[in-house]
Motif scaffolding. Structure first.
Motif, PDB file in Angstrom:
ATOM      1  N   GLU A 250       0.523  -0.769  -0.147  1.00 26.97           N
ATOM      2  CA  GLU A 250      -0.023  -0.143   0.185  1.00 26.97           C
ATOM      3  C   GLU A 250       0.758   1.739  -0.225  1.00 26.97           C
ATOM      4  OE1 GLU A 250      -3.303   1.801   2.389  1.00 26.97           O
ATOM      5  OE2 GLU A 250      -3.256   0.092   2.978  1.00 26.97           O
ATOM      6  N   LEU A 251       1.602   1.324   0.839  1.00 26.18           N
ATOM      7  CA  LEU A 251       3.132   2.555   0.545  1.00 26.18           C
ATOM      8  C   LEU A 251       3.482   2.700  -0.751  1.00 26.18           C
ATOM      9  CD1 LEU A 251       4.624   1.339   4.036  1.00 26.18           C
ATOM     10  CD2 LEU A 251       2.906   3.763   3.740  1.00 26.18           C
ATOM     11  N   LEU A 252       3.670   1.835  -1.295  1.00 29.58           N
ATOM     12  CA  LEU A 252       4.866   1.598  -2.908  1.00 29.58           C
ATOM     13  C   LEU A 252       2.890   2.447  -4.584  1.00 29.58           C
ATOM     14  CD1 LEU A 252       6.917  -1.026  -2.122  1.00 29.58           C
ATOM     15  CD2 LEU A 252       6.548   2.052  -2.258  1.00 29.58           C
ATOM     16  N   SER A 253       1.871   1.856  -3.567  1.00 25.85           N
ATOM     17  CA  SER A 253       0.952   2.195  -4.765  1.00 25.85           C
ATOM     18  C   SER A 253       0.330   2.985  -4.771  1.00 25.85           C
ATOM     19  CB  SER A 253      -0.177   1.037  -4.051  1.00 25.85           C
ATOM     20  OG  SER A 253      -0.457   1.744  -3.181  1.00 25.85           O
ATOM     21  N   SER A 254       1.462   4.436  -4.629  1.00 24.02           N
ATOM     22  CA  SER A 254       0.567   5.463  -5.400  1.00 24.02           C
ATOM     23  C   SER A 254       0.928   6.184  -6.406  1.00 24.02           C
ATOM     24  CB  SER A 254       0.879   6.434  -4.072  1.00 24.02           C
ATOM     25  OG  SER A 254       0.088   6.428  -3.173  1.00 24.02           O
ATOM     26  N   TYR A 255       0.332   6.721  -7.435  1.00 23.83           N
ATOM     27  CA  TYR A 255       0.689   7.563  -8.596  1.00 23.83           C
ATOM     28  C   TYR A 255       0.708   8.379  -9.814  1.00 23.83           C
ATOM     29  CZ  TYR A 255       1.733   2.215  -9.240  1.00 23.83           C
ATOM     30  OH  TYR A 255       2.353   0.507  -9.052  1.00 23.83           O
ATOM     31  N   ARG A 256       1.278   9.387  -9.678  1.00 24.07           N
ATOM     32  CA  ARG A 256       0.981  11.211 -10.363  1.00 24.07           C
ATOM     33  C   ARG A 256       0.806  10.784 -11.282  1.00 24.07           C
ATOM     34  NH1 ARG A 256       4.017  15.613 -11.232  1.00 24.07           N
ATOM     35  NH2 ARG A 256       2.943  17.351  -9.772  1.00 24.07           N
ATOM     36  N   LEU A 257      -0.615  11.251 -12.007  1.00 21.11           N
ATOM     37  CA  LEU A 257      -0.847  11.637 -13.756  1.00 21.11           C
ATOM     38  C   LEU A 257      -0.857  12.955 -13.783  1.00 21.11           C
ATOM     39  CD1 LEU A 257      -3.858   8.931 -13.119  1.00 21.11           C
ATOM     40  CD2 LEU A 257      -1.415   8.416 -13.753  1.00 21.11           C
ATOM     41  N   VAL A 258      -0.414  13.323 -15.163  1.00 18.50           N
ATOM     42  CA  VAL A 258       0.163  14.934 -15.258  1.00 18.50           C
ATOM     43  C   VAL A 258      -0.267  14.411 -16.188  1.00 18.50           C
ATOM     44  CG1 VAL A 258       1.405  16.929 -16.185  1.00 18.50           C
ATOM     45  CG2 VAL A 258       1.571  15.033 -14.356  1.00 18.50           C
ATOM     46  N   TYR A 259      -1.900  15.220 -16.165  1.00 18.88           N
ATOM     47  CA  TYR A 259      -1.931  15.734 -18.172  1.00 18.88           C
ATOM     48  C   TYR A 259      -2.480  17.047 -18.599  1.00 18.88           C
ATOM     49  CZ  TYR A 259      -6.885  16.821 -16.886  1.00 18.88           C
ATOM     50  OH  TYR A 259      -8.045  16.756 -15.968  1.00 18.88           O
ATOM     51  N   THR A 260      -2.567  17.545 -19.710  1.00 20.66           N
ATOM     52  CA  THR A 260      -2.722  19.208 -19.943  1.00 20.66           C
ATOM     53  C   THR A 260      -4.524  19.079 -20.898  1.00 20.66           C
ATOM     54  OG1 THR A 260      -0.875  19.554 -21.563  1.00 20.66           O
ATOM     55  CG2 THR A 260      -2.426  20.615 -21.875  1.00 20.66           C
ATOM     56  N   SER A 261      -5.041  20.019 -19.595  1.00 16.87           N
ATOM     57  CA  SER A 261      -6.342  20.089 -19.981  1.00 16.87           C
ATOM     58  C   SER A 261      -6.418  21.234 -20.197  1.00 16.87           C
ATOM     59  CB  SER A 261      -6.821  20.636 -18.623  1.00 16.87           C
ATOM     60  OG  SER A 261      -8.077  21.265 -18.299  1.00 16.87           O
ATOM     61  N   GLU A 262      -7.519  20.953 -21.532  1.00 15.82           N
ATOM     62  CA  GLU A 262      -8.323  21.741 -22.508  1.00 15.82           C
ATOM     63  C   GLU A 262     -10.143  22.511 -21.743  1.00 15.82           C
ATOM     64  OE1 GLU A 262      -8.472  20.207 -26.565  1.00 15.82           O
ATOM     65  OE2 GLU A 262      -5.934  19.480 -26.584  1.00 15.82           O
ATOM     66  N   ALA A 263      -9.736  22.184 -20.891  1.00 17.21           N
ATOM     67  CA  ALA A 263     -11.644  22.057 -20.037  1.00 17.21           C
ATOM     68  C   ALA A 263     -10.879  24.023 -19.274  1.00 17.21           C
ATOM     69  CB  ALA A 263     -12.407  21.513 -19.443  1.00 17.21           C
ATOM     70  N   PHE A 264     -12.172  24.242 -18.862  1.00 16.92           N
ATOM     71  CA  PHE A 264     -12.580  25.702 -17.756  1.00 16.92           C
ATOM     72  C   PHE A 264     -13.014  25.522 -16.975  1.00 16.92           C
ATOM     73  CE2 PHE A 264     -10.046  27.128 -21.528  1.00 16.92           C
ATOM     74  CZ  PHE A 264      -9.279  27.594 -21.190  1.00 16.92           C
ATOM     75  N   GLU A 265     -13.620  26.342 -15.835  1.00  8.08           N
ATOM     76  CA  GLU A 265     -14.131  26.627 -14.619  1.00  8.08           C
ATOM     77  C   GLU A 265     -14.709  24.484 -14.235  1.00  8.08           C
ATOM     78  OE1 GLU A 265     -17.429  28.315 -16.260  1.00  8.08           O
ATOM     79  OE2 GLU A 265     -16.781  30.632 -15.712  1.00  8.08           O
ATOM     80  N   LEU A 266     -15.758  24.242 -14.466  1.00  9.15           N
ATOM     81  CA  LEU A 266     -16.161  23.079 -14.487  1.00  9.15           C
ATOM     82  C   LEU A 266     -16.006  21.964 -15.441  1.00  9.15           C
ATOM     83  CD1 LEU A 266     -17.547  21.527 -11.729  1.00  9.15           C
ATOM     84  CD2 LEU A 266     -19.579  21.949 -13.031  1.00  9.15           C
ATOM     85  N   ALA A 267     -15.303  20.641 -15.014  1.00  5.99           N
ATOM     86  CA  ALA A 267     -15.450  19.902 -16.010  1.00  5.99           C
ATOM     87  C   ALA A 267     -15.159  18.237 -15.543  1.00  5.99           C
ATOM     88  CB  ALA A 267     -13.831  20.102 -16.645  1.00  5.99           C
ATOM     89  N   SER A 268     -15.785  17.302 -16.302  1.00  5.86           N
ATOM     90  CA  SER A 268     -16.200  15.798 -15.787  1.00  5.86           C
ATOM     91  C   SER A 268     -14.198  15.111 -16.089  1.00  5.86           C
ATOM     92  CB  SER A 268     -17.080  15.690 -16.426  1.00  5.86           C
ATOM     93  OG  SER A 268     -16.753  14.086 -15.857  1.00  5.86           O
ATOM     94  N   LEU A 269     -14.292  14.105 -14.701  1.00  2.56           N
ATOM     95  CA  LEU A 269     -13.112  13.904 -14.936  1.00  2.56           C
ATOM     96  C   LEU A 269     -13.142  12.270 -14.321  1.00  2.56           C
ATOM     97  CD1 LEU A 269      -9.605  13.456 -14.910  1.00  2.56           C
ATOM     98  CD2 LEU A 269      -9.522  13.862 -12.881  1.00  2.56           C
ATOM     99  N   ARG A 270     -12.532  11.639 -15.588  1.00  2.00           N
ATOM    100  CA  ARG A 270     -12.589   9.861 -15.512  1.00  2.00           C
ATOM    101  C   ARG A 270     -10.667   9.407 -15.665  1.00  2.00           C
ATOM    102  NH1 ARG A 270     -16.141   6.133 -13.857  1.00  2.00           N
ATOM    103  NH2 ARG A 270     -15.041   3.681 -14.273  1.00  2.00           N
ATOM    104  N   VAL A 271     -10.955   8.593 -14.472  1.00  6.19           N
ATOM    105  CA  VAL A 271      -9.100   7.439 -14.785  1.00  6.19           C
ATOM    106  C   VAL A 271      -9.569   6.404 -14.489  1.00  6.19           C
ATOM    107  CG1 VAL A 271      -7.277   7.871 -13.685  1.00  6.19           C
ATOM    108  CG2 VAL A 271      -8.729   9.396 -13.174  1.00  6.19           C
ATOM    109  N   ASP A 272      -9.061   5.513 -15.742  1.00  5.85           N
ATOM    110  CA  ASP A 272      -9.749   4.120 -15.885  1.00  5.85           C
ATOM    111  C   ASP A 272      -8.294   3.219 -15.398  1.00  5.85           C
ATOM    112  OD1 ASP A 272     -12.387   4.059 -15.914  1.00  5.85           O
ATOM    113  OD2 ASP A 272     -12.341   4.119 -18.204  1.00  5.85           O
ATOM    114  N   VAL A 273      -8.420   2.285 -15.042  1.00  6.09           N
ATOM    115  CA  VAL A 273      -7.383   1.824 -14.644  1.00  6.09           C
ATOM    116  C   VAL A 273      -7.086   0.199 -15.276  1.00  6.09           C
ATOM    117  CG1 VAL A 273      -5.289   0.280 -13.031  1.00  6.09           C
ATOM    118  CG2 VAL A 273      -6.912   2.362 -12.146  1.00  6.09           C
TER     119      VAL A 273
END
Length: 649
Positions: A250-273
């Motif tokens: 569990e201590l080694l199971s974290s990930y950092r995902l970085v992407y470039t957004s094209e949205a403003f104000e309110l956006a829906s974010l979906r992350v799939d594994v």
């Protein structure tokens, strides 16, 4: 338009309040946080349970407002991770439970990647430091192998000791893995103290509870809640190793995902594994992003610049050159004065910041934890304190490269100065620069260098003087200290309790040294070694006798109170003789001080009465050479006289 914007904001708030908690976690996959500070770059931190992945490396897909975004993935378990293994070694753990705990701890250490810092604290009757923070796996495994079970359960004191171990580390990546088979029985700290410690540590607490009739599940749950962790129960010792393996995963199971957004104000974010070509888990949440700067009140802003007529450039007619007479404030001397004032202000303010105790000493019931008010005070840093901290860190790195850090730190401890070596270096440099600037302003460059050199040379003499005064004061108090210890032991106290009584009741510096002896002993250092180290810090031959007497008593037994009385009588006789010698040699010491000060006083008197007389020396190379030669001869004479009048006894 304003009304419509208001309604959109209210709707966004309601959607965030309803959707974020329910969509952030699903099927062993959690969206921990979303950082939009650097928009359009968005960073998403997620955690994935290992059973979802098997042996496959995870693949992540990010969908923003129905559109797939390109994503960069990086595991977040790095060398910033620091873990304390807090292991119960009370008598109830004897046998199979302790062996299972040692095997589990060894597996945990082996599964951690290189660079992860791990410390080990065991607790029975009291907490003991088995291993400092290190990434040397062999050192950690050897410390685990040496653990033995005995005594009661000081669980809360163990957590406080873990807080002390974290005190010199950064607040990032902290974790505590706790194993216990029963409730606390002998701690001097309360459950509230332990909960406060865990909360202030900002460390995630993973508790493994080995089932027994002595369990205190409510206390472990309170501690886990304070640390944002979990409590897991093991029905038999054999299950401990598997639980420790799950915690490591569990201590080694974290990930950092970085992407470039094209949205403003309110956006829906979906992350799939995605694992083995199929989606194994996913989560959705609404995120709030900055507004589009190119839209004002619903209308796009025209960002294309229109034609602009160039403004006419007015060229002034040429003027005749004139001679400008500089005032004193515009001269080089005034510049040096300003520089000197800046350095003096820096030194004064930094002294105010730096001269604070690193560890509370001699305070009754003092805690190793930092109060919340102190934390808030440290957070409110000024620009000057930030510069001072950076300069201190650079000085300490330089000292470490030259292996001078430990030497200077030992000198500060012997002198009783509550400064770090880096802080002393920065203060000395600041004072020397200020003195040099003032010397150059009032006299000339040679005196500026001389004043700076005097400041630098005065610091070791000041430290030596502080050390001598502290050692002499400790020696004067030693008779009363031994009498208090002997009286306490006759009243039925043990040796450690007598030392505790001295730490509470004696004056400085005795109280500080005995408080340090008590803390070192509680953390696992041998009492004889602590006493000898204290004797070295105060440079007291008499206290070395006391340490040797206690060591011999611990080896062969006897009446320690009677031994301390005998040593005390000898030390008091020596002190009487020492004071007698000091009074007989007082005339010689005063003569040496007067002879040392006469040249300095004469120079200042001549500067006041006839400044031109000194100017004859400073205006020529020969005169400056004579000044340097005179200073060197004066220093030799001072050292010689000091050697003569300083009697050794």
């Amino acid at each position: 338009m304003i009304r419509r914007t208001f309604l959109v904001g209210v709707l966004a708030t309601l959607v965030l309040a309803m959707a974020a908690p329910t969509g952030a976690q699903q099927g062993g996959f959690t969206i921990e946080s979303v950082d939009t500070t650097n928009h359009p770059e968005v960073a998403v931190t997620v955690s994935v349970e290992n059973q979802l992945l098997g042996d496959q490396a995870p693949v992540f897909k990010i969908i923003e407002d129905g559109r797939v975004r390109r994503v960069t993935v990086a595991a977040t378990a790095s060398s910033d991770l620091k873990v304390v293994l807090l292991l119960d070694v009370s008598g109830s753990m004897r046998g199979a439970p302790l062996e299972a705990a040692k095997a589990a701890a060894a597996r945990f250490v082996s599964e951690m990647p290189a660079g992860v810092q791990i410390g080990i604290i065991s607790f029975g009757n009291s907490p003991a430091l088995a291993a400092e923070f290190t990434d040397d796996r062999q050192t950690l495994l050897s410390a685990i192998d040496l653990l033995t079970a005995r005594g009661e359960t000081a669980l809360y004191d163990g957590l406080v000791a873990a807080g002390a171990l974290f005190s010199n580390e950064s607040s990032e990546g902290r974790a505590v893995v706790l194993l216990s088979d029963g409730g606390d029985t002998v701690s001097s700290s309360s459950l509230e103290d332990a909960v406060l410690t865990v909360g202030e540590l900002q460390a995630k607490l993973f508790a493994v509870e080995l089932q027994s009739p002595e369990n205190d599940s409510d206390a472990l749950l309170a501690l886990a809640d304070a640390g944002g962790g979990t409590v897991t129960s093991a029905d038999d010792p054999a299950a401990i190793e598997a639980l420790f393996g799950e915690i490591a995963s569990e201590l080694l199971s974290s990930y950092r995902l970085v992407y470039t957004s094209e949205a403003f104000e309110l956006a829906s974010l979906r992350v799939d594994v995605i694992a083995e070509g199929s989606v194994v888990a996913g989560a959705t949440r609404w995120i709030e992003l900055p507004a589009d700067a190119s839209i004002v009140d619903g209308d796009p802003v025209d960002t294309e610049p229109g034609p602009v007529d160039p403004a006419p450039v007015v060229v002034p007619p040429p003027r005749r050159g004139t001679t400008v007479e500089l005032t004193w404030l515009e001269s080089a001397a005034a510049s040096w004065l300003g520089a000197g004032a800046v350095f003096v202000a820096f030194a004064i303010i930094f002294v105010t910041i730096a001269l604070r105790p690193r560890v509370p000493r001699g305070a009754r019931g003092s805690s190793t934890l930092t109060s919340s008010s102190q934390v808030r005070a440290r957070e409110k840093k000024t620009a000057l304190s930030t510069i001072a901290d950076s300069a201190t860190a650079f000085a300490e790195q330089t000292l470490n490269r030259g292996d001078r850090f430990k030497t200077l730190n030992a000198a500060l401890e012997r002198a009783g100065v509550v400064l770090r070596p880096g802080e002393l270096i920065v203060l000395t440099g600041s004072g020397a620069l200020a003195a040099a600037a003032i010397g150059f302003l009032l006299l000339n460059e040679a005196f500026g260098l001389l004043f700076g050199a005097i400041v630098i040379g005065a610091v070791p003499l000041w430290l030596e003087s502080k050390k001598d005064k502290r050692s002499a004061l400790f020696g004067e108090q030693l008779g009363d200290t031994l009498q208090l210890m002997a009286t306490s032991m006759r009243a039925g106290y043990g040796l450690l309790q007598a030392i505790d009584a001295v730490a509470e009741e004696a004056l400085s510096p005795t109280a500080e040294e005995f408080q340090r002896i008590k803390i070192e002993t509680h953390l696992g250092r041998d009492l004889d070694d602590s006493l000898k180290a204290a004797a070295g810090r105060v440079d007291s031959e008499d206290f070395r006798w006391v340490a040797e007497a206690i060591e011999i008593h611990r080896q062969i037994g006897g009446d320690l109170a009677e031994i301390l009385d005998a040593v005390n009588e000898t030390i008091r006789d020596r002190n009487r003789i020492r004071r007698r010698i000091k009074s007989l040699s007082a005339e010689g010491r005063i003569s040496g001080i007067i002879l040392s000060l006469i040249p300095i006083v004469l120079v200042f008197v001549i500067l006041i009465i006839n400044p031109g007389y000194i100017g004859e020396l400073t205006s020529s190379g020969l005169g400056q050479g004579l000044i340097v030669g005179g200073i060197v001869a004066w220093l030799i004479a001072v050292a010689w006289m000091r050697k003569i009048i300083r009697l050794q006894f």
